[in-house]
Design a protein around this motif. Structure first.
Motif, PDB file in Angstrom:
ATOM      1  N   HIS A 119       0.837  -1.200   0.000  1.00 47.58           N
ATOM      2  CA  HIS A 119       0.000   0.000   0.000  1.00 47.58           C
ATOM      3  C   HIS A 119       0.870   1.246   0.000  1.00 47.58           C
ATOM      4  O   HIS A 119       1.933   1.282   0.621  1.00 47.58           O
ATOM      5  N   THR A 144       0.538   5.381   0.809  1.00 48.45           N
ATOM      6  CA  THR A 144      -0.240   6.502   1.346  1.00 48.45           C
ATOM      7  C   THR A 144       0.233   7.792   0.702  1.00 48.45           C
ATOM      8  O   THR A 144       1.435   8.063   0.655  1.00 48.45           O
ATOM      9  N   ARG A 160      -5.992   9.105   9.561  1.00 48.64           N
ATOM     10  CA  ARG A 160      -6.933   9.324   8.470  1.00 48.64           C
ATOM     11  C   ARG A 160      -6.100   9.744   7.262  1.00 48.64           C
ATOM     12  O   ARG A 160      -5.038  10.338   7.412  1.00 48.64           O
ATOM     13  N   ALA A 167      -5.448   9.057   2.646  1.00 50.69           N
ATOM     14  CA  ALA A 167      -5.842   8.438   1.377  1.00 50.69           C
ATOM     15  C   ALA A 167      -4.650   7.743   0.749  1.00 50.69           C
ATOM     16  O   ALA A 167      -3.494   8.155   0.912  1.00 50.69           O
ATOM     17  N   ALA A 178      -6.122  -0.002   5.548  1.00 56.11           N
ATOM     18  CA  ALA A 178      -6.112   0.234   4.102  1.00 56.11           C
ATOM     19  C   ALA A 178      -5.883  -1.072   3.346  1.00 56.11           C
ATOM     20  O   ALA A 178      -6.568  -1.358   2.353  1.00 56.11           O
ATOM     21  N   ALA A 223      -8.924  -3.297   3.479  1.00 55.67           N
ATOM     22  CA  ALA A 223      -9.990  -2.886   2.559  1.00 55.67           C
ATOM     23  C   ALA A 223      -9.603  -3.083   1.100  1.00 55.67           C
ATOM     24  O   ALA A 223     -10.420  -3.498   0.275  1.00 55.67           O
ATOM     25  N   GLU A 262      -8.449   4.139  -1.764  1.00 56.91           N
ATOM     26  CA  GLU A 262      -9.331   4.378  -0.625  1.00 56.91           C
ATOM     27  C   GLU A 262      -9.027   5.672   0.122  1.00 56.91           C
ATOM     28  O   GLU A 262      -7.924   6.195   0.084  1.00 56.91           O
ATOM     29  N   ARG A 308      -9.274   6.838   4.159  1.00 57.27           N
ATOM     30  CA  ARG A 308      -9.498   6.406   5.535  1.00 57.27           C
ATOM     31  C   ARG A 308     -10.166   7.580   6.252  1.00 57.27           C
ATOM     32  O   ARG A 308      -9.497   8.552   6.627  1.00 57.27           O
ATOM     33  N   THR A 309     -11.470   7.502   6.400  1.00 54.34           N
ATOM     34  CA  THR A 309     -12.241   8.653   6.870  1.00 54.34           C
ATOM     35  C   THR A 309     -12.374   8.715   8.387  1.00 54.34           C
ATOM     36  O   THR A 309     -12.710   9.773   8.926  1.00 54.34           O
ATOM     37  N   THR A 364     -13.278   3.247   6.095  1.00 51.23           N
ATOM     38  CA  THR A 364     -12.692   3.556   4.790  1.00 51.23           C
ATOM     39  C   THR A 364     -13.807   3.720   3.761  1.00 51.23           C
ATOM     40  O   THR A 364     -14.904   3.190   3.928  1.00 51.23           O
ATOM     41  N   GLU A 365     -13.496   4.473   2.711  1.00 48.10           N
ATOM     42  CA  GLU A 365     -14.405   4.613   1.578  1.00 48.10           C
ATOM     43  C   GLU A 365     -13.603   4.346   0.312  1.00 48.10           C
ATOM     44  O   GLU A 365     -12.526   4.923   0.124  1.00 48.10           O
ATOM     45  N   ARG A 366     -14.113   3.479  -0.523  1.00 51.71           N
ATOM     46  CA  ARG A 366     -13.447   3.152  -1.780  1.00 51.71           C
ATOM     47  C   ARG A 366     -13.778   4.198  -2.838  1.00 51.71           C
ATOM     48  O   ARG A 366     -14.895   4.717  -2.909  1.00 51.71           O
TER      49      ARG A 366
END
Length: 306
Positions: A20, A22, A41, A43, A157, A160, A164, A166-167, A177-179
């Protein structure tokens, strides 16, 4: 002549976690003392290269042996893995052999410590019959990263997968998280030199917080790859990461029309491009020294593989 008795493992399991990158992040100042509620938090995106971990469980003795790409690991290289092993072996009279197959450069901001902890936790959970849910097994890996100070939001992250945000800070099941869509894109990455996450975080926390949170708010509205790259670039420039050995590759990519940034944390230049332009971006970065990776975005996240 003495006979050597080789015992067979009573259980074997294998799991994979993607690496991953960031792009930007913040660490909320008000956090609970519980490790599951602490984290970051931000992305980023998972890649289809990562770490596969195989666990062999034996009866009749206790302890663990950790191998990295076939070689016995030094303690400093396996601190997070040892933490996860100790967690699972507490109260158990078992011996485990851990085999990490690492398909990403270590220490270059590609989430290797989180991927090692997560794939190991999944494999041990299955092999030992611990009966944790995948979410709970991922929480163990998150706690390991925090305890060893090697990461804050990488595990959730990689759990998931995908591109993404990470909210909400915290471990899987606590954080959120939101994709976002990165369909039709590839990541092109040049790993130049490693950076110590521990050392970097210790000196720049005030600079990181505020900026990362403001960027996350903007990305929640646009949810675009281009905006992610632009904000990541601004974040990296603010921290001085685009200087030194990263300066020339970053400049070359921009001159060729590619927005790009530097991974957190490593001297690793990356971009996300439409698949049809991946060869061109790779050609630009291929002129510089380092390890070049052209990857798909991993949309599945960590998983049991055997």
């Amino acid at each position: 002549m003495a006979t050597t008795v080789v015992t067979a493992p009573v259980a074997v399991a294998k799991a994979f976690s993607p690496g991953h990158i960031t792009g930007f992040f913040e660490i909320p100042k008000v956090q609970g003392q519980d490790a599951l509620h602490r984290g970051s938090r931000g992305a980023g995106f998972s890649i289809d290269r990562g770490i596969s971990t195989t666990v062999h469980v034996f009866e009749g003795r206790t302890g663990a042996k950790i191998l990295i790409n076939g070689k016995a690991a030094r303690h400093k290289d396996a601190e997070v893995s040892q933490w996860v092993v100790d967690y699972y072996l507490k109260g158990r009279q078992m011996f485990v052999k851990v085999e990490h197959e690492i398909g990403i450069p270590v220490g270059f901001g590609l989430g290797s410590s989180g991927a090692a902890a997560l794939s190991l936790s999944y494999a041990l959970n299955k092999a030992l019959g611990a009966r944790l849910s995948l979410e709970e097994a991922a929480q163990v890996a998150h706690e390991a990263e925090l305890a060893c100070k090697t990461g804050l939001g990488t595990v959730i992250a990689e759990f998931a997968g995908g591109f993404e945000m990470r909210t909400r800070a915290g471990a899987p099941g606590v954080g959120a998280t939101e994709r976002m869509s990165a369909d039709g894109h590839k990541a092109v990455i040049l790993c130049i030199s490693p950076i110590s996450t521990k050392a970097f975080l210790a000196n720049r926390m005030d600079m990181i917080n505020g900026l990362g949170g403001e960027m996350l708010g903007r990305l929640e509205k646009t949810r675009s790859v281009d905006d992610f790259l632009k904000m990541s670039s601004q974040f990296a420039e603010t921290l001085g990461l685009t200087e030194g050995r990263c300066r020339a590759p970053v400049r070359a990519l921009r001159e060729a029309g590619f927005e790009c940034s530097v991974a957190l944390f490593g001297e690793t230049v990356f971009t996300i491009v439409p698949k049809g332009r991946a060869g061109q971006a790779a050609g630009v970065l291929g002129r510089f020294e380092g390890t070049l990776l052209v990857c798909d975005i991993d949309g599945r996240g960590a998983r049991i593989t055997a």
